[in-house]
Scaffold this motif. Structure first.
Motif, PDB file in Angstrom:
ATOM      1  N   ASN A 150       0.670  -1.099   0.060  1.00 27.40           N
ATOM      2  CA  ASN A 150       0.061  -0.026   0.022  1.00 27.40           C
ATOM      3  C   ASN A 150       0.894   1.445  -0.074  1.00 27.40           C
ATOM      4  OD1 ASN A 150      -2.468  -1.755   0.273  1.00 27.40           O
ATOM      5  ND2 ASN A 150      -2.064  -1.814   2.273  1.00 27.40           N
ATOM      6  N   ALA A 151       1.970   1.148  -0.440  1.00 31.47           N
ATOM      7  CA  ALA A 151       3.038   2.429  -0.904  1.00 31.47           C
ATOM      8  C   ALA A 151       2.161   3.406  -1.626  1.00 31.47           C
ATOM      9  CB  ALA A 151       4.170   2.060  -1.031  1.00 31.47           C
ATOM     10  N   SER A 202       4.076  10.844 -11.201  1.00 28.84           N
ATOM     11  CA  SER A 202       5.026  11.258 -12.185  1.00 28.84           C
ATOM     12  C   SER A 202       5.434   9.914 -12.851  1.00 28.84           C
ATOM     13  CB  SER A 202       6.225  12.122 -11.946  1.00 28.84           C
ATOM     14  OG  SER A 202       7.013  11.553 -10.891  1.00 28.84           O
ATOM     15  N   THR A 203       5.430   8.806 -11.932  1.00 27.77           N
ATOM     16  CA  THR A 203       6.021   7.640 -12.765  1.00 27.77           C
ATOM     17  C   THR A 203       5.102   6.497 -12.669  1.00 27.77           C
ATOM     18  OG1 THR A 203       6.735   6.772 -10.434  1.00 27.77           O
ATOM     19  CG2 THR A 203       8.420   8.205 -11.456  1.00 27.77           C
ATOM     20  N   GLY A 204       3.981   6.582 -11.838  1.00 27.63           N
ATOM     21  CA  GLY A 204       3.016   5.426 -11.805  1.00 27.63           C
ATOM     22  C   GLY A 204       3.235   4.359 -10.937  1.00 27.63           C
ATOM     23  N   LEU A 205       4.561   4.435 -10.402  1.00 26.27           N
ATOM     24  CA  LEU A 205       5.045   3.476  -9.611  1.00 26.27           C
ATOM     25  C   LEU A 205       5.130   3.892  -8.071  1.00 26.27           C
ATOM     26  CD1 LEU A 205       8.144   2.438 -11.723  1.00 26.27           C
ATOM     27  CD2 LEU A 205       5.771   1.203 -11.405  1.00 26.27           C
ATOM     28  N   PRO A 206       4.742   2.619  -7.253  1.00 27.59           N
ATOM     29  CA  PRO A 206       4.910   2.947  -5.758  1.00 27.59           C
ATOM     30  C   PRO A 206       6.119   3.611  -5.486  1.00 27.59           C
ATOM     31  CG  PRO A 206       4.115   0.798  -6.260  1.00 27.59           C
ATOM     32  CD  PRO A 206       4.629   1.232  -7.547  1.00 27.59           C
ATOM     33  N   ILE A 207       6.083   4.341  -4.203  1.00 28.56           N
ATOM     34  CA  ILE A 207       7.307   4.962  -4.020  1.00 28.56           C
ATOM     35  C   ILE A 207       8.039   4.130  -2.890  1.00 28.56           C
ATOM     36  CG2 ILE A 207       8.290   6.929  -2.618  1.00 28.56           C
ATOM     37  CD1 ILE A 207       5.745   8.554  -3.257  1.00 28.56           C
ATOM     38  N   PRO A 208       9.392   3.956  -3.121  1.00 34.35           N
ATOM     39  CA  PRO A 208       9.767   3.025  -2.288  1.00 34.35           C
ATOM     40  C   PRO A 208      10.509   3.675  -0.848  1.00 34.35           C
ATOM     41  CG  PRO A 208      11.136   3.315  -4.175  1.00 34.35           C
ATOM     42  CD  PRO A 208      10.109   4.227  -4.040  1.00 34.35           C
ATOM     43  N   THR A 209      10.836   2.752   0.292  1.00 31.46           N
ATOM     44  CA  THR A 209      11.100   3.367   1.541  1.00 31.46           C
ATOM     45  C   THR A 209      12.678   3.112   1.348  1.00 31.46           C
ATOM     46  OG1 THR A 209       9.027   2.996   2.748  1.00 31.46           O
ATOM     47  CG2 THR A 209      11.377   2.959   3.993  1.00 31.46           C
ATOM     48  N   ILE A 210      13.551   3.952   1.828  1.00 35.05           N
ATOM     49  CA  ILE A 210      14.944   4.020   1.679  1.00 35.05           C
ATOM     50  C   ILE A 210      15.357   3.826   3.159  1.00 35.05           C
ATOM     51  CG2 ILE A 210      17.130   4.876   0.928  1.00 35.05           C
ATOM     52  CD1 ILE A 210      15.468   6.630  -1.298  1.00 35.05           C
ATOM     53  N   THR A 211      16.282   2.977   3.442  1.00 31.40           N
ATOM     54  CA  THR A 211      16.906   2.494   4.770  1.00 31.40           C
ATOM     55  C   THR A 211      18.274   2.861   4.749  1.00 31.40           C
ATOM     56  OG1 THR A 211      15.027   1.279   5.479  1.00 31.40           O
ATOM     57  CG2 THR A 211      17.080   1.167   6.899  1.00 31.40           C
ATOM     58  N   VAL A 212      18.839   3.692   5.665  1.00 28.65           N
ATOM     59  CA  VAL A 212      20.301   4.063   5.494  1.00 28.65           C
ATOM     60  C   VAL A 212      20.826   3.637   6.814  1.00 28.65           C
ATOM     61  CG1 VAL A 212      21.990   5.824   5.018  1.00 28.65           C
ATOM     62  CG2 VAL A 212      19.791   5.857   4.023  1.00 28.65           C
ATOM     63  N   VAL A 220      22.523  -2.929   6.507  1.00 25.45           N
ATOM     64  CA  VAL A 220      20.911  -2.562   6.685  1.00 25.45           C
ATOM     65  C   VAL A 220      20.471  -3.562   5.779  1.00 25.45           C
ATOM     66  CG1 VAL A 220      20.803  -0.540   7.947  1.00 25.45           C
ATOM     67  CG2 VAL A 220      20.901  -0.512   5.490  1.00 25.45           C
ATOM     68  N   GLU A 221      19.221  -4.272   5.992  1.00 25.98           N
ATOM     69  CA  GLU A 221      18.352  -4.884   5.004  1.00 25.98           C
ATOM     70  C   GLU A 221      16.890  -4.554   5.339  1.00 25.98           C
ATOM     71  OE1 GLU A 221      19.058  -6.659   2.622  1.00 25.98           O
ATOM     72  OE2 GLU A 221      21.272  -7.291   2.583  1.00 25.98           O
ATOM     73  N   ALA A 222      15.993  -4.953   4.343  1.00 27.35           N
ATOM     74  CA  ALA A 222      14.669  -4.620   4.927  1.00 27.35           C
ATOM     75  C   ALA A 222      13.550  -5.383   4.009  1.00 27.35           C
ATOM     76  CB  ALA A 222      14.320  -3.207   4.479  1.00 27.35           C
ATOM     77  N   ASN A 223      12.406  -5.533   4.329  1.00 26.18           N
ATOM     78  CA  ASN A 223      11.221  -6.289   3.621  1.00 26.18           C
ATOM     79  C   ASN A 223      10.336  -5.415   3.879  1.00 26.18           C
ATOM     80  OD1 ASN A 223      10.688  -7.056   6.150  1.00 26.18           O
ATOM     81  ND2 ASN A 223      10.605  -9.339   5.628  1.00 26.18           N
ATOM     82  N   GLU A 224       9.133  -5.908   3.401  1.00 25.13           N
ATOM     83  CA  GLU A 224       7.859  -5.433   3.516  1.00 25.13           C
ATOM     84  C   GLU A 224       7.267  -4.987   4.955  1.00 25.13           C
ATOM     85  OE1 GLU A 224       4.447  -8.784   3.024  1.00 25.13           O
ATOM     86  OE2 GLU A 224       5.246  -7.460   1.184  1.00 25.13           O
ATOM     87  N   LYS A 225       7.676  -5.996   5.893  1.00 26.19           N
ATOM     88  CA  LYS A 225       7.612  -5.827   7.355  1.00 26.19           C
ATOM     89  C   LYS A 225       8.265  -4.886   8.257  1.00 26.19           C
ATOM     90  CE  LYS A 225       5.333 -10.482   7.045  1.00 26.19           C
ATOM     91  NZ  LYS A 225       5.391 -11.675   7.560  1.00 26.19           N
ATOM     92  N   GLY A 226       9.448  -4.797   7.737  1.00 30.17           N
ATOM     93  CA  GLY A 226      10.575  -3.981   8.654  1.00 30.17           C
ATOM     94  C   GLY A 226      11.929  -4.011   8.274  1.00 30.17           C
TER      95      GLY A 226
END
Length: 799
Positions: free
Chosen positions: A226-227, A232-242, A273-279
């Protein structure tokens, strides 16, 4: 043309082309036919960007035809192909110059598609003379990409012109825009991607928001359910973790109160750091004091305290080799980490191999204990449960082991101290009543034995302090390391032991007293031992001869058998196995050659020859009718017992045994199927107990018809889901030709990569690359990996 060496059908490399990317076919147990790319660039990071995994399956590539980069002409930083590759191999370099290169993974020759360079003496932006440049004069150290966006994390190395403004770079290929964020602000660079290597005299500040620290160690991107959609791109916006030197920053896809960046403090530096849809998953690695892994949900609020969320009982967990949380990590230098986003398994590399850390979906700090397996070049521990206290019988050396007592006159049965020599002359050493007394007179007193051993073999030293009138007592050993090692003691009576791997062909052992009083000693023993692979390192002493052989034809894992009246394994008293009234688990694999003979597989108690002793007992025995887990009080004056018909055990077949007590109930699992349900809360502590494997002390009932492997003991109890996982993963170690260790002679892990299309983890060392599926190595190469691995859909890129 880039420097390439390859196996492309039409490529004919020249001497001038040698050095860039080289391709290496897989060798070993399985022939993987996908192209493998090996870069000899001085890569600091590699990322295989498979656009087929984007939210639109990579369809944006065909639509992006008006952007500056699409219409860019061929030059030294741009290949001839216009459209973005379906699979791109992105390589970051630090030496001899900072640069980021995109190679065309669709091309068997892995040709150059695009490159960013660093312009000397040009910072990303400078306060005195505003200016901007896509890469800046910083070391690119990490890469991630999804939905047409490539993120590069940069680091302030010693060669950086500007000591403030590294941070992250975002290259938005669909929008043809570039953003940079450091610990001061977020800006949009005025130049398009085609002008990526051109210095501009200005930048456009887009926000006062900033990441927590400009020194970036790692970056990852994920698309959450549900992002929001980028219009302008029609694509879901990613979450970036640093991950940075100051903690973690999350660039959210859905700003809260117009604030997009959440800075999470409490743990630093965050190196992976790594991530998936949950955290997200993070790790502090690189030093002994910063060697742990955390898992946490994505922050729900900009004010959420990161360290509180991790340590709290809210579905997260935290592990540290120096803390009381579980499972405990090996105390080693973390060098690499990767992550299976589908089930949350973390793979962690270090100086002594790699760890597989898996869990149920609802792990917290207080429930649903995790499983962890240690994998090295010469063993695979199998899954250890939670607060593991012993992991045995996991060797890959099939040499039979024979041992006898190496200490001369360690029982003092003749009431003399023959065999012992004065080392420090501040007291006396005498014997009577079958015991020896070391007495302080003036100055330090110690007496020694020098014993011949074999370098590289494992030994366990044990002894009893019968009594003492002072806490100023010690017991040392020195096996060639150049250091006298003090056996861990609390200065009181008790049984103590230490396990070590010999660094030479001799060992000196010596009890010592350094203040007024005395120490009464008995049963000083040194025997060759089989390793405890848990972090506790408390081995099993060998008595007589124990037979070791491969669990199956061609398999690496070995079994232990040949048990008889005088052939067995034994651990001296180990306080860790005093499970009290709480939970416990005992796990192993066994194979019967025949049934119908009463035999004991494991016994923990204080009995001696022909006696049960008087204390509490844990016993696993097989009689002519049943396999039994017996939990006894006071030498079987009463006991709880779970029985499984022997008919459930198949002659000639390896089977999985799990004995569990959890929440006051006891069970047995055979091959993942639960049997029995007995109430049990009796105290199982016994401060004089030894642990016998393949034999018991009361009446000789050796496990003559049974072999064993992968024995583990823990005060933590697995869930039924975890029992089934252990069975399903570990059973493949008992297949013909099954491999279970890191290939080659080198344990130190240089890089890890995970392919979520095949659930395969790739482990790189200086001996080559080992590919694991579950606990099994399915393939290996022999060319050294030095820095990085990235993989997607079986295309492996490595440095």
């Amino acid at each position: 043309m880039p420097n390439l060496v390859g196996i492309g059908n039409s490529q004919v490399p020249t001497n001038a082309m040698l050095g860039g990317l080289a391709y290496q076919d897989s060798v070993g147990e399985i022939n993987i036919e996908k192209i493998k790319a090996r870069t000899s660039d001085t890569a600091t990071a590699i990322f295989v960007y498979d656009t087929r995994k984007d939210s639109d399956g990579g369809a944006w590539r065909k639509k992006a035809t008006t952007q500056s980069w699409y219409n860019e002409g061929v030059n030294q930083y741009r290949g001839a192909r216009k459209e973005f590759p379906a699979v791109a191999v992105i390589v970051a370099e630090e030496n001899p110059a900072y640069k980021v290169t995109i190679y065309d993974g669709d091309d068997p020759n892995m040709s150059l598609w695009m490159q960013w360079i660093s312009v000397t003496n040009t910072p990303f932006f400078n306060y005195a003379t505003p200016g901007s440049h896509h890469l800046g004069n910083y070391a690119p150290v990490s890469i991630s990409a999804v939905n047409g966006i490539i993120c590069v994390g940069t680091f302030r190395s010693s060669g950086s012109l500007d000591n403030l403004n590294a941070g992250i770079r975002e290259f938005h290929f669909i929008k043809d825009e570039c953003f940079a964020t450091n610990n001061d602000k977020r800006v949009k660079l005025p130049t398009s991607i085609a002008d990526r290597n051109v210095v501009s005299v200005f930048y456009v500040q887009s926000s006062l928001e900033s990441i927590i620290d400009s020194n970036v160690r790692d970056v990852t991107m994920t698309v959450q359910p549900n992002a929001p959609i980028d219009e302008s791109t029609g694509l879901p916006i990613p979450t970036i973790t640093v991950g940075t030197d100051g903690g973690v920053s999350v660039i959210q896809n859905n700003p809260e109160n117009n604030k997009r960046i959440v800075n999470l403090t409490g743990f630093s530096p965050v190196t992976f750091v790594e991530a998936n849809e949950k955290g997200l998953v993070g790790a502090l690695g690189g030093t002994s004091s910063h060697d742990f892994i955390f898992k946490t949900n994505f922050p729900q609020s900009i004010s959420e305290a990161f360290n509180t969320q991790i340590a709290g009982d809210n579905g997260n967990y935290y592990m540290n080799s120096n803390s009381g949380t579980t499972p405990l990590l090996r105390d080693l230098n973390m060098t690499a980490m990767t992550f299976n986003p589908s089930d949350g398994t973390v793979y962690r590399g270090g100086d002594n191999g790699f760890d597989i850390i898996t869990k149920t979906e609802t792990v917290s700090s207080n429930s649903n204990i995790s499983l962890i397996s240690y994998v090295d070049t010469d063993y695979n521990s199998g899954y250890m449960v939670g607060n593991i206290k012993g992991a045995f019988l996991s060797s890959t050396d099939d040499t039979n082991v024979t041992a006898s007592e190496l200490v001369t006159n360690g029982t003092f049965a003749s009431n003399n101290v023959t065999g012992w020599t004065e080392r420090e002359s501040g007291g006396s050493f005498t014997a009577s009543g079958g015991q020896a007394t070391l007495t302080y007179s003036s100055g330090v007193a110690s007496w020694k034995q020098d014993i011949t051993i074999v370098s590289g073999k494992t030994y366990t030293l044990s002894f009893q302090v019968i009594s003492t009138t002072t806490s100023s007592i010690q017991f040392y050993y020195n096996h060639g390391t150049g250091t006298d090692i003090n056996v861990s003691m609390d200065g009181t009576a008790g049984t103590y032991s230490a396990t070590f791997t010999a660094a030479s062909n001799s060992v000196e052992i010596f009890p010592r007293i350094f203040n007024s009083g005395n120490m009464v000693l008995d049963n000083i023993s040194l025997r060759i031992a089989e390793d405890d692979r848990s972090i506790n390192n408390k081995g099993l002493q060998v008595f007589g001869t124990v037979t070791k052989s491969a669990v199956a034809t061609g398999a690496e894992l070995t079994s232990y058998g040949g048990f008889a009246n005088n052939n067995y394994l034994q651990q001296p008293y180990n306080s860790d196995l005093n499970f009290g009234t709480g939970d416990l688990s005992i796990i192993f694999w066994y194979k019967m050659t025949s049934s119908g003979t009463t035999q004991c597989l494991l016994h923990r108690g204080d009995g001696g020859s022909g006696t049960w002793g008087s204390g509490n007992i844990i016993q696993i025995e097989m009689d002519t009718t049943n396999m039994e887990l017996q939990l006894s009080a006071s030498a079987f004056s009463s006991f709880d017992e779970i029985q499984v018909p022997v008919a459930k055990s198949v002659t000639g077949q390896w089977q999985h045994f799990v004995g569990v007590r959890k929440g006051g109930r006891a069970y047995i699992y055979i091959d993942g199927v639960r049997y029995g349900n007995v109430a049990s809360s009796r105290d199982l502590s016994n401060t004089a107990a030894k642990t016998w494997i393949g034999q018991r002390p009361n009446v000789n009932r050796p496990a003559t018809n049974t072999s064993m492997a992968l024995l583990r003991m823990s005060p933590s109890a697995p869930t039924e889901e975890q029992v089934i996982k252990m069975y399903n993963d570990e059973k493949h170690l008992f297949d013909e030709n099954a491999k279970c260790t890191i290939s080659g002679a080198t344990s130190a892990v240089k890089a890890l990569g995970f392919d979520d299309s095949t659930d395969t983890v790739y482990v790189g060392t200086s001996s080559g690359r080992s590919d694991f599926r579950g606990l099994n190595r399915i393939n290996n190469t022999t060319t050294a990996v030095t820095t990085a691995i990235s993989v997607s859909n079986e295309l492996v890129a490595e440095q």
